[in-house]
Design an enzyme around this catalytic site. Structure first.
Site, mmCIF file in Angstrom:
data_model
loop_
_atom_site.group_PDB
_atom_site.id
_atom_site.type_symbol
_atom_site.label_atom_id
_atom_site.label_comp_id
_atom_site.label_asym_id
_atom_site.label_seq_id
_atom_site.Cartn_x
_atom_site.Cartn_y
_atom_site.Cartn_z
ATOM 1 N N LYS A 85 -7.513 8.136 -0.880
ATOM 2 C CA LYS A 85 -8.804 8.531 -0.282
ATOM 3 C C LYS A 85 -9.407 9.767 -0.947
ATOM 4 O O LYS A 85 -9.600 10.812 -0.297
ATOM 5 C CB LYS A 85 -8.639 8.777 1.222
ATOM 6 C CG LYS A 85 -8.077 7.596 1.996
ATOM 7 C CD LYS A 85 -8.063 7.869 3.490
ATOM 8 C CE LYS A 85 -7.594 6.693 4.316
ATOM 9 N NZ LYS A 85 -6.145 6.431 4.255
ATOM 10 N N LYS A 92 0.862 -1.188 0.000
ATOM 11 C CA LYS A 92 0.000 0.000 0.000
ATOM 12 C C LYS A 92 0.894 1.233 0.000
ATOM 13 O O LYS A 92 1.784 1.367 0.834
ATOM 14 C CB LYS A 92 -0.889 0.019 1.241
ATOM 15 C CG LYS A 92 -1.772 1.259 1.324
ATOM 16 C CD LYS A 92 -2.829 1.118 2.388
ATOM 17 C CE LYS A 92 -2.395 1.592 3.759
ATOM 18 N NZ LYS A 92 -2.278 3.057 3.895
ATOM 19 N N ASP A 113 -3.484 4.365 -1.776
ATOM 20 C CA ASP A 113 -4.414 4.795 -0.721
ATOM 21 C C ASP A 113 -4.426 6.322 -0.640
ATOM 22 O O ASP A 113 -3.770 6.908 0.213
ATOM 23 C CB ASP A 113 -3.931 4.154 0.594
ATOM 24 C CG ASP A 113 -4.747 4.541 1.799
ATOM 25 O OD1 ASP A 113 -5.882 5.012 1.644
ATOM 26 O OD2 ASP A 113 -4.237 4.359 2.924
ATOM 27 N N ASP A 130 -14.185 14.536 -3.747
ATOM 28 C CA ASP A 130 -14.338 15.845 -4.399
ATOM 29 C C ASP A 130 -15.588 15.772 -5.271
ATOM 30 O O ASP A 130 -16.349 14.799 -5.187
ATOM 31 C CB ASP A 130 -13.066 16.157 -5.227
ATOM 32 C CG ASP A 130 -12.818 17.655 -5.366
ATOM 33 O OD1 ASP A 130 -13.775 18.397 -5.667
ATOM 34 O OD2 ASP A 130 -11.668 18.073 -5.183
ATOM 35 N N THR A 166 -12.074 5.161 12.328
ATOM 36 C CA THR A 166 -12.086 4.149 13.394
ATOM 37 C C THR A 166 -13.498 4.085 13.941
ATOM 38 O O THR A 166 -14.027 5.088 14.417
ATOM 39 C CB THR A 166 -11.143 4.478 14.578
ATOM 40 O OG1 THR A 166 -11.044 5.882 14.669
ATOM 41 C CG2 THR A 166 -9.807 3.831 14.450
ATOM 42 N N ARG A 175 3.158 -1.010 10.699
ATOM 43 C CA ARG A 175 4.269 -1.085 11.652
ATOM 44 C C ARG A 175 4.612 -2.468 12.185
ATOM 45 O O ARG A 175 5.799 -2.739 12.411
ATOM 46 C CB ARG A 175 4.026 -0.077 12.785
ATOM 47 C CG ARG A 175 4.218 1.362 12.300
ATOM 48 C CD ARG A 175 3.531 2.372 13.163
ATOM 49 N NE ARG A 175 2.076 2.252 13.075
ATOM 50 C CZ ARG A 175 1.219 3.021 13.726
ATOM 51 N NH1 ARG A 175 1.678 3.973 14.521
ATOM 52 N NH2 ARG A 175 -0.078 2.853 13.573
HETATM 53 O O1 C5P Z 1 1.089 0.747 11.079
HETATM 54 P P1 C5P Z 1 -0.322 0.271 11.013
HETATM 55 O O2 C5P Z 1 -0.465 -1.238 10.865
HETATM 56 O O3 C5P Z 1 -1.198 0.830 12.119
HETATM 57 O O4 C5P Z 1 -0.852 0.900 9.633
HETATM 58 C C1 C5P Z 1 -2.182 0.811 9.219
HETATM 59 C C2 C5P Z 1 -2.362 1.438 7.871
HETATM 60 O O5 C5P Z 1 -3.745 1.403 7.544
HETATM 61 C C3 C5P Z 1 -1.944 2.895 7.783
HETATM 62 O O6 C5P Z 1 -1.338 3.075 6.498
HETATM 63 C C4 C5P Z 1 -3.226 3.684 7.884
HETATM 64 O O7 C5P Z 1 -3.198 4.857 7.107
HETATM 65 C C5 C5P Z 1 -4.231 2.710 7.322
HETATM 66 N N1 C5P Z 1 -5.594 2.857 7.864
HETATM 67 C C6 C5P Z 1 -5.894 2.649 9.207
HETATM 68 N N2 C5P Z 1 -7.187 2.755 9.648
HETATM 69 C C7 C5P Z 1 -8.158 3.068 8.802
HETATM 70 C C8 C5P Z 1 -7.868 3.281 7.467
HETATM 71 C C9 C5P Z 1 -6.565 3.160 7.030
HETATM 72 O O8 C5P Z 1 -5.011 2.339 9.996
HETATM 73 N N3 C5P Z 1 -9.402 3.121 9.265
#
Ligand code: C5P
Length: 221
Positions: A61, A32, A59, A64, A119, A200
């Site tokens: 997003k 991604k 990604d 518009d 979230t 991560r």
């Molecule tokens: O490092 P980590 O595993 O938390 O990364 C999650 C990835 O998913 C990030 O690139 C973040 O932008 C993306 N993301 C997220 N939650 C969302 C939508 C996208 O963590 N609801």
């Protein structure tokens, strides 16, 4: 549509990203590319990673007016990405225009995924996510970004073939970081996620290739 692990390459620049991908040697994980890397390096980073043989989820997003989204999606489609996304809060007209823009002359197009809540922490947010998922399905999109905890509800509302792309993944023995509700790769599989997006836990691991393979073992089997 196979289950897969997508690595969130949230790096500041091309050098850091390519150094990371070099560790995978012959392997070509699905990656991604998000706003940070894209804004830093521009479309060239997409071409370069694609040329190395990776599938790419771009990604960005988009959100518009329909005409702007359509034209922007046409540009992203020409980059030959495999998956891209837009905000589910946009109108049905915006989503339809996005599909028109993405569709190439030969009828193919990247998968188009709608981003629901960033979230979902409450019942109310979950309800809104389901509304967004149904709108996205009606407009002809291929799936949504959601929590693994919502995957079953999305599949119930929109069908098994409607994709759930799920971030918020952590190993059972790992750090949660800034993600509030986390799920292990194995649990995401059990809950019916189609793709897990993992940043991560892989990018910051002492051995990223081993961490990726652990995700694949748990999630794909
Ligand atoms: O490092 P980590 O595993 O938390 O990364 C999650 C990835 O998913 C990030 O690139 C973040 O932008 C993306 N993301 C997220 N939650 C969302 C939508 C996208 O963590 N609801």
């Amino acid at each position: 549509m196979g289950k897969d692990v997508i690595i969130a390459c949230d790096f500041a620049d091309k050098k850091a990203c390519l150094n990371f991908l070099d560790k995978f040697e012959g392997k070509k994980p699905f990656v991604k590319i998000g706003m940070e890397l894209f804004y830093a390096e521009g479309p060239e980073i997409v071409r370069e990673i694609k040329a190395r043989g990776h599938k790419i989820f771009l990604d960005l997003k988009l959100h518009d007016i329909p005409n702007t989204v359509k034209k922007s999606m046409a540009v992203l489609s020409r980059l030959d990405v495999d998956m891209c996304n837009l905000h589910a809060a946009g109108t049905a007209a915006m989503m339809t225009a996005a599909i028109e823009g993405l569709t190439r002359a030969d009828g193919t197009r990247p998968l188009l995924i709608a981003v629901t809540q960033l979230t979902s922490t409450s019942e109310e947010a979950m309800h809104k996510d389901m509304h967004y998922a149904k709108n996205a399905k009606c407009a002809g999109l291929d799936g949504v970004v959601c929590s693994p905890l919502e995957a079953a509800a999305v599949h119930n509302a929109c069908g098994e073939g409607f994709l759930t792309v799920t971030p918020g993944i952590r190993f059972a023995d790992g750090d949660k970081g800034d993600q509030s509700r986390v799920t292990t790769p194995a649990k995401a599989k059990e809950l019916g996620s189609d793709y897990i997006v993992v940043g991560r836990p892989i990018t910051a691991a002492a051995d990223p290739v081993e961490a990726y393979e652990r995700c694949v073992r748990e999630f794909v089997g």
